[in-house]
Design a protein around this motif. Sequence first.
Motif, PDB file in Angstrom:
ATOM      1  N   GLU A  73       0.841  -1.192   0.000  1.00  0.00           N
ATOM      2  CA  GLU A  73       0.000   0.000   0.000  1.00  0.00           C
ATOM      3  C   GLU A  73       0.879   1.245   0.000  1.00  0.00           C
ATOM      4  OE1 GLU A  73      -3.799  -1.862   2.418  1.00  0.00           O
ATOM      5  OE2 GLU A  73      -2.158  -0.992   3.565  1.00  0.00           O
ATOM      6  N   GLY A  74       0.348   2.342  -0.525  1.00  0.00           N
ATOM      7  CA  GLY A  74       1.100   3.593  -0.520  1.00  0.00           C
ATOM      8  C   GLY A  74       1.753   3.879  -1.859  1.00  0.00           C
ATOM      9  N   THR A  75       3.029   4.315  -1.824  1.00  0.00           N
ATOM     10  CA  THR A  75       3.702   4.751  -3.047  1.00  0.00           C
ATOM     11  C   THR A  75       3.873   3.619  -4.050  1.00  0.00           C
ATOM     12  OG1 THR A  75       5.836   4.414  -1.958  1.00  0.00           O
ATOM     13  CG2 THR A  75       4.915   6.645  -1.915  1.00  0.00           C
ATOM     14  N   ASP A  76       4.137   2.404  -3.581  1.00  0.00           N
ATOM     15  CA  ASP A  76       4.251   1.274  -4.511  1.00  0.00           C
ATOM     16  C   ASP A  76       2.942   1.060  -5.260  1.00  0.00           C
ATOM     17  OD1 ASP A  76       6.844   0.816  -3.871  1.00  0.00           O
ATOM     18  OD2 ASP A  76       6.529  -1.048  -2.775  1.00  0.00           O
ATOM     19  N   ALA A  77       1.830   1.161  -4.537  1.00  0.00           N
ATOM     20  CA  ALA A  77       0.527   0.961  -5.168  1.00  0.00           C
ATOM     21  C   ALA A  77       0.286   2.018  -6.239  1.00  0.00           C
ATOM     22  CB  ALA A  77      -0.580   1.007  -4.117  1.00  0.00           C
ATOM     23  N   GLU A  78       0.613   3.269  -5.959  1.00  0.00           N
ATOM     24  CA  GLU A  78       0.393   4.322  -6.961  1.00  0.00           C
ATOM     25  C   GLU A  78       1.236   4.065  -8.201  1.00  0.00           C
ATOM     26  OE1 GLU A  78       0.528   9.168  -7.513  1.00  0.00           O
ATOM     27  OE2 GLU A  78       0.398   8.292  -5.505  1.00  0.00           O
ATOM     28  N   ARG A  79       2.473   3.649  -8.015  1.00  0.00           N
ATOM     29  CA  ARG A  79       3.333   3.358  -9.167  1.00  0.00           C
ATOM     30  C   ARG A  79       2.740   2.238 -10.017  1.00  0.00           C
ATOM     31  NH1 ARG A  79       6.482  -0.649  -9.747  1.00  0.00           N
ATOM     32  NH2 ARG A  79       6.518  -1.130  -7.513  1.00  0.00           N
ATOM     33  N   VAL A  80       2.294   1.166  -9.365  1.00  0.00           N
ATOM     34  CA  VAL A  80       1.723   0.032 -10.102  1.00  0.00           C
ATOM     35  C   VAL A  80       0.454   0.443 -10.831  1.00  0.00           C
ATOM     36  CG1 VAL A  80       0.617  -2.222  -9.815  1.00  0.00           C
ATOM     37  CG2 VAL A  80       2.772  -1.730  -8.649  1.00  0.00           C
ATOM     38  N   LEU A  81      -0.427   1.175 -10.162  1.00  0.00           N
ATOM     39  CA  LEU A  81      -1.685   1.594 -10.783  1.00  0.00           C
ATOM     40  C   LEU A  81      -1.438   2.518 -11.967  1.00  0.00           C
ATOM     41  CD1 LEU A  81      -3.868   2.212  -7.601  1.00  0.00           C
ATOM     42  CD2 LEU A  81      -4.024   0.296  -9.195  1.00  0.00           C
ATOM     43  N   ARG A  82      -0.463   3.409 -11.830  1.00  0.00           N
ATOM     44  CA  ARG A  82      -0.152   4.315 -12.926  1.00  0.00           C
ATOM     45  C   ARG A  82       0.379   3.536 -14.140  1.00  0.00           C
ATOM     46  NH1 ARG A  82      -0.394   9.615 -12.588  1.00  0.00           N
ATOM     47  NH2 ARG A  82      -0.560   9.552 -10.307  1.00  0.00           N
ATOM     48  N   ASP A  83       1.219   2.546 -13.883  1.00  0.00           N
ATOM     49  CA  ASP A  83       1.729   1.714 -14.977  1.00  0.00           C
ATOM     50  C   ASP A  83       0.596   0.947 -15.655  1.00  0.00           C
ATOM     51  OD1 ASP A  83       4.309   2.542 -14.543  1.00  0.00           O
ATOM     52  OD2 ASP A  83       4.928   0.744 -13.435  1.00  0.00           O
ATOM     53  N   LEU A  84      -0.314   0.416 -14.868  1.00  0.00           N
ATOM     54  CA  LEU A  84      -1.427  -0.340 -15.438  1.00  0.00           C
ATOM     55  C   LEU A  84      -2.333   0.547 -16.283  1.00  0.00           C
ATOM     56  CD1 LEU A  84      -2.371  -2.590 -12.380  1.00  0.00           C
ATOM     57  CD2 LEU A  84      -1.257  -3.320 -14.498  1.00  0.00           C
ATOM     58  N   ALA A  85      -2.542   1.770 -15.829  1.00  0.00           N
ATOM     59  CA  ALA A  85      -3.357   2.704 -16.603  1.00  0.00           C
ATOM     60  C   ALA A  85      -2.680   3.040 -17.927  1.00  0.00           C
ATOM     61  CB  ALA A  85      -3.623   3.963 -15.792  1.00  0.00           C
ATOM     62  N   ARG A  86      -1.370   3.264 -17.897  1.00  0.00           N
ATOM     63  CA  ARG A  86      -0.632   3.569 -19.129  1.00  0.00           C
ATOM     64  C   ARG A  86      -0.650   2.397 -20.103  1.00  0.00           C
ATOM     65  NH1 ARG A  86       3.659   5.653 -15.534  1.00  0.00           N
ATOM     66  NH2 ARG A  86       3.495   7.923 -15.405  1.00  0.00           N
ATOM     67  N   GLN A  87      -0.722   1.195 -19.577  1.00  0.00           N
ATOM     68  CA  GLN A  87      -0.694  -0.003 -20.421  1.00  0.00           C
ATOM     69  C   GLN A  87      -2.009  -0.267 -21.148  1.00  0.00           C
ATOM     70  OE1 GLN A  87       0.565  -3.165 -17.788  1.00  0.00           O
ATOM     71  NE2 GLN A  87       2.438  -2.060 -17.228  1.00  0.00           N
ATOM     72  N   GLY A  88      -3.019   0.550 -20.874  1.00  0.00           N
ATOM     73  CA  GLY A  88      -4.263   0.429 -21.609  1.00  0.00           C
ATOM     74  C   GLY A  88      -5.326  -0.417 -20.946  1.00  0.00           C
ATOM     75  N   ASN A  89      -5.212  -0.637 -19.643  1.00  0.00           N
ATOM     76  CA  ASN A  89      -6.278  -1.354 -18.948  1.00  0.00           C
ATOM     77  C   ASN A  89      -7.556  -0.526 -18.956  1.00  0.00           C
ATOM     78  OD1 ASN A  89      -5.454  -4.006 -17.410  1.00  0.00           O
ATOM     79  ND2 ASN A  89      -3.666  -2.659 -17.365  1.00  0.00           N
ATOM     80  N   ASP A  90      -8.669  -1.212 -19.115  1.00  0.00           N
ATOM     81  CA  ASP A  90      -9.968  -0.552 -19.110  1.00  0.00           C
ATOM     82  C   ASP A  90     -10.561  -0.454 -17.715  1.00  0.00           C
ATOM     83  OD1 ASP A  90     -10.270  -0.317 -22.053  1.00  0.00           O
ATOM     84  OD2 ASP A  90     -10.238  -2.504 -21.940  1.00  0.00           O
ATOM     85  N   ILE A  91     -10.309  -1.466 -16.898  1.00  0.00           N
ATOM     86  CA  ILE A  91     -10.855  -1.497 -15.539  1.00  0.00           C
ATOM     87  C   ILE A  91      -9.837  -2.163 -14.627  1.00  0.00           C
ATOM     88  CG2 ILE A  91     -12.110  -3.666 -15.959  1.00  0.00           C
ATOM     89  CD1 ILE A  91     -14.328  -2.519 -14.084  1.00  0.00           C
ATOM     90  N   ILE A  92      -9.659  -1.599 -13.439  1.00  0.00           N
ATOM     91  CA  ILE A  92      -8.680  -2.099 -12.476  1.00  0.00           C
ATOM     92  C   ILE A  92      -9.378  -2.308 -11.143  1.00  0.00           C
ATOM     93  CG2 ILE A  92      -6.518  -1.628 -11.268  1.00  0.00           C
ATOM     94  CD1 ILE A  92      -5.767   0.214 -13.642  1.00  0.00           C
ATOM     95  N   PHE A  93      -9.284  -3.514 -10.618  1.00  0.00           N
ATOM     96  CA  PHE A  93      -9.837  -3.847  -9.306  1.00  0.00           C
ATOM     97  C   PHE A  93      -8.709  -3.783  -8.288  1.00  0.00           C
ATOM     98  CE2 PHE A  93     -12.795  -5.798 -12.241  1.00  0.00           C
ATOM     99  CZ  PHE A  93     -14.029  -5.613 -11.647  1.00  0.00           C
ATOM    100  N   THR A  94      -8.850  -2.903  -7.289  1.00  0.00           N
ATOM    101  CA  THR A  94      -7.867  -2.826  -6.207  1.00  0.00           C
ATOM    102  C   THR A  94      -8.506  -3.403  -4.959  1.00  0.00           C
ATOM    103  OG1 THR A  94      -8.459  -0.629  -5.364  1.00  0.00           O
ATOM    104  CG2 THR A  94      -6.997  -0.717  -7.281  1.00  0.00           C
TER     105      THR A  94
END
Length: 359
Positions: A73-94
């Motif tokens: 949780e925290g900064t690692d999570a933001e980095r991962v989520l940002r990468d997933l968004a850039r990769q073209g994911n349509d929906i992300i379940f956290t």
Amino acid sequence: MYKNLVAALAAACLWAPLHAQGPAAPPPTRATWVYVTPVTDVGWTHQHEAARLAVQAALGDQVETRYVENVAEGTDAERVLRDLARQGNDIIFTTSFGYMEPALRVARDFPQVRFEVITGVKRAANVATANARYYEGRYLAGIAAGRMTQAGVIGYVAGFPIPEVLQGINAFTLGLRSVRPDASVRLVWLNEWFNPPREREAALVLLDQGADVLAFHSASTAIMKAAEERGRLAIAYHSDMRSVAPHAQLAAVTHHWEAYELARVRALRDGSWKSGDLWGGVKEGMVRIEGFGPRVPEAVRREVLAREQDIAAGRLHPFAGPVRDNTGQLQVPQGRHASDREILEMNYLVEGVRGPLPR
């Protein structure tokens, strides 16, 4: 004229196959699940992984799913989520409360991506939240523990003192004392969700202090294994854990995400996805008590399952007054039950829980 006819026929031959095929099918929806622990055979993450697999099985080539595990949780999570968004994911379940703020920050920069924050409480136009009324299952587990304890002392290993965890501890204690008024709950706080060695250590401390039944709000099977080794009883959480504690498991409070997560992916595909909030429980099939162990008499099973039906029908409310905290202050008066808002903001421990609330 002949040349014009040949050209027209050639054009018809070129366009006819395309016309026969109809409009192109929409591309598969790209969906990713983010997990705070490794994927294990049972437990919190396992239940969401089961839901992911159910989504993939139900939608087939209409969806591409994957997961990222063990994301802090925290900064690692933001980095991962940002990468997933850039990769073209349509929906992300956290799938952890600590992902909520990172998801909100990333969502602002990627408005085309939908985020489903499980256990979250804050929303945005492209951020939805969902949670389960875990406390309903906890109340039922407390009844089972109250019928099975001989010492009248229950050990409880807890992650963080957030409202969701407090709801569970309090509902469990109220269920326990509804059938064993003299029983008490001893707590050990971990201040983390997943640390098997520390979970085991906490369980052994509680067993050494006289607890003969254990409950927990953490993410591994360590407490179940400790109870199995010591010949005591334990309430499994998230999943049925008889595979690791075949004799120790009293019952399991299980959580089921398949229906919700499948519905959300389908909504995205058909254009009906909207930000919202769901808080489902026993009635919706998101929380169950099951997996009764071999040491539980049939009469106890029947009693617990009857109370489950009462909760589903609205005849039984775990936080029905009077409810007092363990300092003696009245929190819910006689004649009513706690509102959803009061439950969501819960910040006390009920009578029967030993020790203060960490601040």
